[in-house]
Design a protein around this motif. Structure first.
Motif, PDB file in Angstrom:
ATOM      1  N   HIS A  45       2.187  -3.405 -18.891  1.00 54.39           N
ATOM      2  CA  HIS A  45       1.896  -4.127 -17.657  1.00 54.39           C
ATOM      3  C   HIS A  45       1.960  -5.616 -17.962  1.00 54.39           C
ATOM      4  O   HIS A  45       0.955  -6.287 -18.170  1.00 54.39           O
ATOM      5  N   HIS A  81       1.369   4.025 -10.303  1.00 55.24           N
ATOM      6  CA  HIS A  81       2.713   3.560 -10.632  1.00 55.24           C
ATOM      7  C   HIS A  81       3.669   4.667 -11.051  1.00 55.24           C
ATOM      8  O   HIS A  81       4.885   4.540 -10.873  1.00 55.24           O
ATOM      9  N   GLU A  82       3.141   5.763 -11.603  1.00 50.22           N
ATOM     10  CA  GLU A  82       4.015   6.795 -12.153  1.00 50.22           C
ATOM     11  C   GLU A  82       3.773   8.181 -11.563  1.00 50.22           C
ATOM     12  O   GLU A  82       4.534   9.108 -11.837  1.00 50.22           O
ATOM     13  N   TYR A 135       3.207   7.574  -4.435  1.00 50.52           N
ATOM     14  CA  TYR A 135       3.453   6.757  -5.620  1.00 50.52           C
ATOM     15  C   TYR A 135       4.874   6.204  -5.673  1.00 50.52           C
ATOM     16  O   TYR A 135       5.099   5.156  -6.298  1.00 50.52           O
ATOM     17  N   TYR A 137       3.904   3.066  -4.013  1.00 49.87           N
ATOM     18  CA  TYR A 137       2.856   2.330  -4.723  1.00 49.87           C
ATOM     19  C   TYR A 137       3.327   1.788  -6.069  1.00 49.87           C
ATOM     20  O   TYR A 137       2.720   0.870  -6.620  1.00 49.87           O
ATOM     21  N   THR A 138       4.399   2.365  -6.620  1.00 47.16           N
ATOM     22  CA  THR A 138       4.895   1.865  -7.899  1.00 47.16           C
ATOM     23  C   THR A 138       5.297   0.396  -7.806  1.00 47.16           C
ATOM     24  O   THR A 138       5.342  -0.303  -8.812  1.00 47.16           O
ATOM     25  N   LYS A 139       5.566  -0.085  -6.587  1.00 48.18           N
ATOM     26  CA  LYS A 139       5.974  -1.475  -6.401  1.00 48.18           C
ATOM     27  C   LYS A 139       4.795  -2.448  -6.386  1.00 48.18           C
ATOM     28  O   LYS A 139       4.984  -3.665  -6.428  1.00 48.18           O
ATOM     29  N   ASP A 182       0.163  -4.941 -10.818  1.00 44.58           N
ATOM     30  CA  ASP A 182      -1.009  -4.471 -11.558  1.00 44.58           C
ATOM     31  C   ASP A 182      -2.291  -5.105 -11.042  1.00 44.58           C
ATOM     32  O   ASP A 182      -3.315  -4.439 -10.896  1.00 44.58           O
ATOM     33  N   GLU A 190      10.646   3.995 -10.924  1.00 40.19           N
ATOM     34  CA  GLU A 190       9.397   3.329 -11.291  1.00 40.19           C
ATOM     35  C   GLU A 190       9.648   1.835 -11.525  1.00 40.19           C
ATOM     36  O   GLU A 190      10.649   1.458 -12.133  1.00 40.19           O
ATOM     37  N   ARG A 235       7.743  -2.441 -10.545  1.00 36.87           N
ATOM     38  CA  ARG A 235       7.044  -3.329  -9.626  1.00 36.87           C
ATOM     39  C   ARG A 235       8.013  -4.113  -8.732  1.00 36.87           C
ATOM     40  O   ARG A 235       9.178  -4.309  -9.088  1.00 36.87           O
TER      41      ARG A 235
END
Length: 487
Positions: A66, A155-156, A171, A174-176, A179, A224, A226
């Protein structure tokens, strides 16, 4: 005298040639059979190696790095126990706001007396999935999860024990989320009241109850990573993209699904069906989508559930407004509106193409005069409307206080009545509307127990013909199918 040759060859030569040809054919078949065996063995070996690789990943896979967090920010984002004073309060406040934007409470609250304790039944093509408890209860919730566990889930799509999560938990969107925002949500969830409650087990048949299959699903439907801002776009556009594509996960409902139930990237935001409801096209197409909506219309709709003379939120969208979008800042709402209005327009989508925009239809009704003194029948649409709907929507269909958040909406220039797909109109009649915002509380009763399938179909046809899309139609059989779905 008989000739003992044929075309210059002895008579026995033909038999010899036939035997040689048969021998060659047998040899060819033996070689082909060996090749098939080798091919099958190779395929089996490859599959076995792939399965072993997946098992190794499951057992030894490393957590994602991260890199967008500084050590100080990561320490602060661990929650109230790792931060002090104003920083802690501000972190939790921000996490609450982000949890609202992400709609966490909607999917994880089956009983309002125990928020975030899960148990919401979500119907899918493979069975019913019940949402988990995400309160900080150490036994039935996520009280024993670490920050890395929470990040990996968001994220995964992988739970604390390494189990693969089903994508009803969004997800893939949400992976985007960065952190720092995920950890702020985690800090907020640490402060909610722990609830000791175990939701029901998922009701999935074999092989769909095998979570490892999500590895294969992810290969085709999950990327996967951000969100990365587009330097060519404005800060407002990038903020809107971050919310729409990530935390608010709008595409999870408004994008059609492929055969594997992943999002169809070619028709993003063009509309989809969700448990009987039609999540409309939200691209800026002027016929099928929201091309004629202004930014102010979109902001008003997301903040109050009402865009006057266009739409009133019902069903799942009413819950999104109630639980999520009404709490967003004006800046974030304007960013969402700006991003949606900048999307590539998509014509058609779920429900079929239309000749005019959903909110362009209708004229006031005058049937009440003609119906005076007429004997009541069970399936007359106009009579059903006067008896069941006119007290709130007016016998002309123009509504009462229709432009206000708490008004009774006009059925003229109404996107539900004007849709090519009549499902939402039937669902509203069946299940009513419940929407509470900071401006008003809206309640339309359910008619599922008062009206038969034939009567609901007749009522809906009248509303569509008089106030909405005259080319739409609805049968009693279709109503029965919608009635059987989980509301």
């Amino acid at each position: 005298m008989t000739d003992s040759t044929s075309h210059g060859r002895p008579a026995g030569a033909g038999n010899l040639l036939r035997e040689q040809r048969i021998a060659r054919q047998r040899q060819f078949r033996r070689h082909a059979q060996r090749r098939r065996v080798v091919s099958i063995a190779t395929l089996a070996a490859a599959f076995s190696l792939f399965a072993l690789y997946i098992a190794w990943l499951e057992a030894h896979g490393t957590s994602s790095a991260h890199g967008d967090e500084s050590p100080l920010a990561a320490a602060v984002a661990r929650g109230p126990e790792a931060a002090n004073g104003a920083d802690s309060v501000e972190l939790v406040k921000r996490g609450e706001y982000l949890a609202r934007a992400g709609g966490c409470i909607t999917c994880h609250t089956s009983d309002k007396s125990r928020p975030f304790a899960g148990g919401v039944a979500i119907g899918t093509p493979i069975g019913t999935i019940y949402t988990p408890n995400i309160t900080p209860d150490p036994d039935t919730g996520i009280g024993q999860w670490g920050d890395a566990d929470f990040l990996r889930a968001m994220h995964e799509g992988i739970g604390k024990a390494g189990e693969r999560l089903y994508p009803v938990f969004p997800y893939p969107s949400y992976t985007k989320v960065l952190d720092r925002d995920v950890l702020a949500i985690r800090a907020y969830l640490n402060t909610v009241t722990p609830v000791h409650y175990t939701p029901p087990a998922n009701e999935l048949t074999f092989p769909f109850n095998q979570r490892w299959l999500m590895v294969i699903w992810n290969l085709f439907n999950f990327d996967e990573g951000r969100y990365v801002p587009d330097p060519k776009q404005s800060a407002e556009w990038n903020r809107g993209a971050y919310l729409v594509e990530g935390l608010a996960h709008c595409g999870e409902c408004h994008t059609p699904r492929n055969v594997m139930q992943g999002l169809n990237a070619h028709d993003r935001f063009s509309g989809a069906r969700q448990a009987g409801w039609h999540a409309f096209n939200i691209t800026p197409d002027k016929i099928s989508g929201i091309g004629d909506w202004s930014a102010a219309d979109l902001v008003a709709y997301l903040a109050t559930g009402v865009a006057p003379r266009r739409a009133s939120a019902a069903g799942p969208m009413a819950q999104v407004v109630e639980d999520s979008t009404q709490y967003l800042s004006g800046e974030d709402l304007r960013s969402i509106a700006g991003y949606l209005r900048a999307l590539p327009p998509v014509r058609g989508g779920v429900g079929g193409d239309m000749s005019a925009a959903r909110d362009s239809h209708g004229a006031p009704a005058a049937d009440v005069t003609a119906l005076r003194g007429m004997a009541t029948t069970g399936v007359n649409g106009a009579q059903l409307f006067i008896a069941n709907c006119a007290s709130c929507h007016g016998w002309t269909g123009e509504g009462i206080g229709a432009g206000a958040p708490g008004g009774y909406p006009s059925l003229i220039h109404n996107s539900v009545a004007g849709a090519a797909d009549p499902a939402n109109l039937a669902m509203v009649i069946l299940h009513g509307v419940s929407r509470k915002t900071q401006q008003a509380e809206v309640l339309m009763p359910s008619f599922s127990s008062q009206l038969t399938d034939d009567q609901i179909a007749a009522l809906a046809r009248y509303v569509m013909t008089q106030f909405g899309n005259p080319h739409s139609s609805l049968t009693a059989a279709q109503v029965a199918q919608l009635r059987a779905l989980q509301p």
